[in-house]
Design an enzyme around this catalytic site. Structure first.
Site, PDB file in Angstrom:
ATOM      1  N   LYS A   1      10.700  -2.800  37.796  1.00 27.41           N
ATOM      2  CA  LYS A   1      10.912  -1.479  38.484  1.00 27.41           C
ATOM      3  C   LYS A   1      10.163  -1.560  40.357  1.00 27.41           C
ATOM      4  CE  LYS A   1      10.820   2.605  40.339  1.00 27.41           C
ATOM      5  NZ  LYS A   1      10.254   2.768  41.819  1.00 27.41           N
ATOM      6  N   PRO A   2      10.668  -2.504  41.153  1.00 28.43           N
ATOM      7  CA  PRO A   2      10.024  -2.231  42.191  1.00 28.43           C
ATOM      8  C   PRO A   2       9.744  -0.923  43.346  1.00 28.43           C
ATOM      9  CG  PRO A   2      12.276  -3.081  42.939  1.00 28.43           C
ATOM     10  CD  PRO A   2      11.966  -2.400  41.858  1.00 28.43           C
ATOM     11  N   ALA A   3       8.413  -1.028  43.732  1.00 29.68           N
ATOM     12  CA  ALA A   3       8.151   0.885  44.328  1.00 29.68           C
ATOM     13  C   ALA A   3       9.191   0.654  45.232  1.00 29.68           C
ATOM     14  CB  ALA A   3       6.899  -0.214  45.225  1.00 29.68           C
TER      15      ALA A   3
ATOM     16  N   TRP B   1       3.590  -1.239  46.224  1.00 31.65           N
ATOM     17  CA  TRP B   1       4.013  -1.815  47.588  1.00 31.65           C
ATOM     18  C   TRP B   1       3.182  -2.846  48.127  1.00 31.65           C
ATOM     19  CZ3 TRP B   1       0.655  -0.315  51.246  1.00 31.65           C
ATOM     20  CH2 TRP B   1      -0.122   0.273  50.882  1.00 31.65           C
TER      21      TRP B   1
ATOM     22  N   GLU C   1      -3.194  -4.674  35.596  1.00 29.12           N
ATOM     23  CA  GLU C   1      -3.582  -4.607  37.058  1.00 29.12           C
ATOM     24  C   GLU C   1      -4.719  -2.995  37.832  1.00 29.12           C
ATOM     25  OE1 GLU C   1      -5.881  -4.975  40.125  1.00 29.12           O
ATOM     26  OE2 GLU C   1      -3.712  -5.849  41.220  1.00 29.12           O
ATOM     27  N   LEU C   2      -4.902  -2.759  38.018  1.00 29.26           N
ATOM     28  CA  LEU C   2      -5.265  -0.759  38.799  1.00 29.26           C
ATOM     29  C   LEU C   2      -5.981  -0.646  40.396  1.00 29.26           C
ATOM     30  CD1 LEU C   2      -5.655   0.637  35.076  1.00 29.26           C
ATOM     31  CD2 LEU C   2      -4.150  -0.212  36.561  1.00 29.26           C
TER      32      LEU C   2
ATOM     33  N   CYS D   1      -6.320  -4.075  46.523  1.00 30.45           N
ATOM     34  CA  CYS D   1      -6.822  -3.461  45.778  1.00 30.45           C
ATOM     35  C   CYS D   1      -8.152  -4.619  45.264  1.00 30.45           C
ATOM     36  CB  CYS D   1      -6.294  -3.286  44.901  1.00 30.45           C
ATOM     37  SG  CYS D   1      -5.558  -4.944  43.935  1.00 30.45           S
TER      38      CYS D   1
ATOM     39  N   GLY E   1      -1.045  -0.804  40.475  1.00 30.41           N
ATOM     40  CA  GLY E   1      -1.380  -0.032  41.262  1.00 30.41           C
ATOM     41  C   GLY E   1      -2.340   0.736  40.343  1.00 30.41           C
TER      42      GLY E   1
END
Length: 485
Positions: free
Chosen positions: A182-184, A158, A258-259, A292, A236
């Site tokens: 699949k978007p937030a 998001w 990508e965390l 992040c 996320g």
């Protein structure tokens, strides 16, 4: 606004499957809130398994032709998407602000950044270079080429409603793949609004599909077990990333993850103070700290800590808080109540452990998920915000004495996404950068994100890279042909 501007009285709110809008199976829906007012922006369709299957069918059919097209044809369509999005940046920025809350300047920055991925990968689409060489031992010819990997499932967060989608869509299309996004659930509107633009640019129907849903785990897990899916790209939290990796293992999918991050920002005693303050403001306050890449642990040499803290506090105190639709606002609301409350809890915990509030630090009264720009100093090592992402507008300052000490503290985390270093000694700066266990380092810069650069981390901050040439290769498989003539 231009004649092609978005209609904010009729925001797209259904699923985008096979080049058109359709309600979800069972007509399930969920509300998207404006975080500045807590009012409902739109009621959005919530996809289920049958919708995912329809999207996969559409993507499979469209990809057969798309993958066979000449790279230049794919390139020109991506270039057109950049042109169309660039012409509508103010519209996309406004929509980003409405559903995410970020201020106008941040939203315009994101919209511009998001569009640039289409231009960059329009150029990369024609550069999937292979190799032809002569094997020295066998005498055979070694021919290497890169081919589209297959259907890709893209799961986006998001905090960047536009950019996290385009950063995945553009390289996937450049590589020749079909995608399901699949978007937030907090911010699906921007990605839905992008779909008619892609259609106008010439993207074939069915090649890109968008599935907002409150059933994220069930929906994504189902798609990752479909044999047609070959790539999963996720941005996320590390926790969710681990779950997706377990699902991806069943089909041995190609993962791009990508965390989370816990970025150190190191200010040495010889740093140019103006550069360090500007860079820290950018690294901390870009996107309200909801990134992040945000500077999470600010380490300042003890000899300059007093001056640095004073100047940073002055800058943070001057920021205006309010509804991000007002162009004069610097600090909009956080995305939801849980995020705001978590930020407040981090500050309260640090203060209980001995930290000192220099500015901000109090949840304002009234509607909206607001938290002010905050500086806390004397933050102890055992404070919760040192070990976890703050994800908000809070600068947590610690001090250090020597180089080896601060490198050890900076590396003492399971994360390894990005770090920031400020020093006027370039030899020292590069030596420190090499010793930092991070995928990216900003040296005398508070911004590292660039479509032309490989974005990604080490350790539990992820796998693979987005952007740069590497970003397209995440959606391709390398094929080697051995031949003799």
């Amino acid at each position: 606004m231009t004649d092609q501007s978005l209609n904010f009285d009729a925001l797209p709110s259904d699923l985008w499957i096979d080049g058109g809008w359709r309600p979800a199976t069972g007509d399930q829906r969920f509300d998207v809130l404006n975080p500045a007012t807590e009012e409902v922006l739109a009621s959005v369709a919530s996809a289920d398994i049958a919708d995912a299957d329809a999207a996969l069918d559409a993507a499979e059919k469209a990809m057969a032709d798309w993958a066979a097209r000449k790279p230049r044809e794919r390139s020109e369509i991506l270039r057109k998407a950049w042109e169309l999005m660039t012409a509508r940046l103010p519209d996309f920025a406004r929509l980003i602000t409405l559903e995410n809350g970020k201020g106008h300047t941040d939203a315009m920055g994101e919209a511009t950044y998001a569009a640039e991925f289409f231009r960059w990968f329009a150029e990369e689409a024609v550069r999937a270079d292979g190799l032809l060489t002569h094997a020295p031992a066998s005498g055979a010819r070694i021919m290497v080429q890169h081919k589209p990997a297959g259907l890709a499932v893209l799961v986006t967060p998001w905090n960047y409603p536009a950019a996290m989608g385009t950063r995945k869509i553009a390289p996937a299309l450049a590589a020749g793949c079909g995608v399901i996004i699949k978007p937030a659930s907090e911010t699906p509107l921007t990605m839905l609004a992008l779909m008619p633009l892609l259609e106008e640019a010439g993207v074939p129907k069915g090649l890109v599909n968008v599935l907002p849903s409150r059933r994220t785990g069930k929906l994504v897990d189902h798609m990752l077990h479909d044999p047609r899916v070959r790539v999963v790209s996720f941005t996320g939290s590390t926790g969710v990333g681990r779950t997706l990796l377990k699902s991806a293992a069943d089909q041995v999918l190609k993962p791009a993850m990508e965390l989370g991050g816990n970025a150190p920002c190191i200010v040495f005693d010889d740093a140019d103070m103006d550069t360090a303050i500007e860079g820290t403001m950018l690294a901390k306050m870009r996107n309200l700290g909801e990134a992040c890449t945000a500077a999470n642990r600010i380490y300042v040499h003890e000899s300059v800590a007093e001056e640095f803290t004073k100047r940073l506090t002055e800058r943070m105190s001057a920021l205006k808080m309010g509804d991000g639709t007002d162009p004069s606002v610097d600090v909009g609301p956080l995305v939801n109540a849980d995020t705001r409350d978590k930020v407040a809890a981090f500050v309260e915990d640090a203060v209980k452990r001995g930290a000192k509030i220099q500015c901000g630090g109090k949840v304002p009264e009234g509607k909206g998920f607001f938290y002010p720009a905050t500086v806390i100093s004397n933050v102890p090592e055992d404070a919760e915000c040192v070990a976890d992402e703050i994800f908000g507008p809070v600068a947590a300052i610690q001090t250090f004495k020597d180089q080896d000490e601060v490198i050890r503290r900076a590396n003492d985390t399971e994360y390894g996404l990005v770090a920031y270093v400020f020093t006027e000694n370039m030899k020292r700066g590069l030596q420190v950068c090499e010793r930092l266990d991070y995928g990216m380092v900003g040296l005398n810069r508070g911004l590292v994100s660039d479509p032309a650069a490989p974005f990604g981390g080490t350790k539990q901050s992820g796998l693979g890279r987005e952007g740069g040439h590497e970003g397209m290769l995440e959606f391709m498989e390398t094929q080697y042909i051995s031949a003799a003539w």
